[in-house]
Design an enzyme around this catalytic site. Structure first.
Site, PDB file in Angstrom:
ATOM      1  N   LYS A 165      -9.480   4.294   3.098  1.00 56.39           N
ATOM      2  CA  LYS A 165      -9.525   4.443   1.644  1.00 56.39           C
ATOM      3  C   LYS A 165      -8.736   3.363   0.927  1.00 56.39           C
ATOM      4  O   LYS A 165      -9.028   3.045  -0.224  1.00 56.39           O
ATOM      5  CB  LYS A 165      -9.009   5.828   1.249  1.00 56.39           C
ATOM      6  CG  LYS A 165      -9.953   6.964   1.623  1.00 56.39           C
ATOM      7  CD  LYS A 165      -9.411   8.306   1.174  1.00 56.39           C
ATOM      8  CE  LYS A 165     -10.375   9.429   1.550  1.00 56.39           C
ATOM      9  NZ  LYS A 165      -9.853  10.755   1.151  1.00 56.39           N
ATOM     10  N   ARG A 166      -7.741   2.798   1.593  1.00 54.72           N
ATOM     11  CA  ARG A 166      -6.956   1.770   0.902  1.00 54.72           C
ATOM     12  C   ARG A 166      -7.762   0.489   0.666  1.00 54.72           C
ATOM     13  O   ARG A 166      -7.383  -0.357  -0.136  1.00 54.72           O
ATOM     14  CB  ARG A 166      -5.677   1.453   1.685  1.00 54.72           C
ATOM     15  CG  ARG A 166      -5.885   0.693   2.992  1.00 54.72           C
ATOM     16  CD  ARG A 166      -4.545   0.360   3.645  1.00 54.72           C
ATOM     17  NE  ARG A 166      -4.712  -0.358   4.884  1.00 54.72           N
ATOM     18  CZ  ARG A 166      -4.917   0.202   6.057  1.00 54.72           C
ATOM     19  NH1 ARG A 166      -5.018   1.525   6.129  1.00 54.72           N
ATOM     20  NH2 ARG A 166      -5.051  -0.517   7.148  1.00 54.72           N
TER      21      ARG A 166
END
Length: 470
Positions: free
Chosen positions: A241-242
């Site tokens: 997700k980063r």
């Protein structure tokens, strides 16, 4: 005659359909379509603590949005427990598996001793030849790993071999009777006649265990394997997700087209010369394992955005208008008659295609076509909506009110005539008019803009701008 191709996509419903899973599904789907084979959807939901029906529905929605229709299924592993039990009983009766009564505490002690000696821990086979059960202990079931080598030809990575001695007698059913992943997928693949397993290369270490289970369970050769390279983020670490959105449906919500995402996903590890843009038909025609690389693929959000812009520019305005409508509703832009007029909406969309990379961007730009009131960009307004612009805007308003041919050509003739009459450059008339009509300086061409807005809205916007100036 060769065996009919049967492939499967088998997600676990412990989360949404993510980018890596979608690419795996796409490659399986493409291979099935390219070979006239069968694409099977199987839901691996034996992890009852984390699997939910909501996630199953989300996976199905993601597949449907991408257009990856399955030919069989969806099958659920939780509906197949009788089959797993039969195969477990058969393996026990044939001596290919055995009950293990070692307690967690005993195994943990052995693990600690191995760690203290700086040795790698593996189950030592204490119960391999046990004749009698231990009272008061519910056993697990372990697979009796045979000696020797496990060798297979990966369709992407080539020759791969493992020493069986590096694997212990691994558990295939827990003490509560629940079969584990490596066992159930093999049973499923055998029962469903899977011929090719296309999956991420993070499963390679599972492959030798599964091959030995195929041979213990089946009366035919294991399926062929093709392990896809991993997808990494821009920093060369595993995609997460980063690095941006990883859920497929998040891209739908961000205004991406499924054609663009499929095109981008197929290029994560696969290529055909220097070609970047592929229709689904071309993907099917050109797809082959030979053109899948071994190196990890890097996810590039900027390239996906560029590709989405390409598809938006090349999509029929009427279809785009249909896709755009759900993005207009949360912006409060669907109340008017025009927004619900497909022909008008398609005409408006046509003026924004070149200026939008996502449907979200397009919906934001539709505000000046559909909102009752517009917000002025103060910098643009202070530069172009000055007291000096009032006379020319008033004259423009007057001429537009009397214009009968309210088309691109008619508007162009009016602007040119007015500029010539007043000795103005076109930009000195068009830019104040643009700001008056849209609130800013970024918009389609002034003639396209006014034609789509129509006479009533155009005159009202000019009136409000002139009034704003006092």
């Amino acid at each position: 005659m060769s065996e009919p191709i049967r492939v499967r996509f088998a997600p676990s419903p412990t989360g949404y359909l993510h980018i890596g899973g979608a690419r795996t599904a796409l490659f399986n789907w493409l291979y099935a379509r390219a070979t006239g084979g069968t694409f099977i959807l199987r839901i691996e939901d034996t992890d009852r603590d984390r699997s939910t029906d909501d996630y199953i529905q989300a996976i199905l929605e993601g597949m449907e949005w991408l257009g990856l229709t399955h030919d069989e299924g969806p099958y659920r592993q939780t509906d197949r427990m009788d089959s797993y039990r039969r195969h477990l009983d058969r393996m026990l009766s044939e001596g290919k598996a055995y009950y293990c009564y070692c307690t967690k505490e005993e195994l943990e002690e052995k693990r600690s001793l191995a760690a203290a000696s700086k040795q790698e821990y593996g189950y030592d086979g204490t119960c391999r030849d046990r004749k009698n059960p231990r009272e008061g202990i519910t056993p697990v079931i372990r697979f009796r790993m045979p000696p020797g080598l496990t060798v297979f030809e990966d369709l992407i990575r080539g020759h791969i071999r493992f020493e069986n001695s590096q694997f212990d007698d691994f558990i295939i059913a827990r003490a509560d009777g629940t079969p584990v992943y490596n066992f159930v997928v093999v049973v499923d693949d055998l029962d469903m006649g899977i011929t090719h397993i296309i999956r991420g290369d993070d499963h390679i270490n599972n492959t030798p265990k599964q091959i030995q289970l195929y041979r213990a369970l089946g009366d035919r050769e294991p399926p062929k394997f093709a392990h896809l390279p991993m997808i990494l983020g821009s920093d060369k670490t595993r995609l997460s997700k980063r690095h941006g959105a990883t859920s497929v449906m998040a891209y739908k919500e961000m205004g991406y087209l499924p054609e663009a995402l499929n095109n981008y996903l197929v290029r994560l590890g696969w290529s055909h010369g220097d070609q970047e843009v592929f229709s689904m038909k071309e993907m099917i025609e050109k797809f082959s394992f030979e053109n899948i690389g071994k190196a990890a693929a890097v996810f590039n959000p900027e390239k996906l955005l560029w590709l989405n812009g390409h598809y938006i520019r090349n999509t029929d305005p009427a279809k785009l208008a249909e896709l755009l409508f759900p993005f207009l509703e949360p912006r409060g832009l669907t109340a008017g008659e025009q927004a619900r007029n497909p022909a008008w909406l398609a005409k408006a969309v046509a003026t924004l295609k070149e200026r939008s990379q996502t449907l979200v961007e397009m919906a934001d730009q539709m505000r000046y076509y559909l909102a009752d009131e517009i917000d002025f960009d103060e910098k643009s307004a202070s530069k172009f909506l000055t007291p000096d612009s009032v006379p020319v805007l008033s004259l423009l308003r007057e001429r537009l009110a009397g214009l009968e041919n309210f088309s691109h050509d008619g508007l162009e003739s009016l602007f040119k005539a007015l500029c010539e009459e007043k000795g103005l450059k076109l930009k000195n008339l068009a830019q104040p008019a643009r700001v008056a009509l849209t609130g800013g300086t970024a918009s389609p061409g002034i003639y396209e803009l006014i034609e789509v807005m129509g006479k009533t809205m155009t005159l009202n916007r000019l009136d409000k701008a002139i009034t704003r100036l006092g």
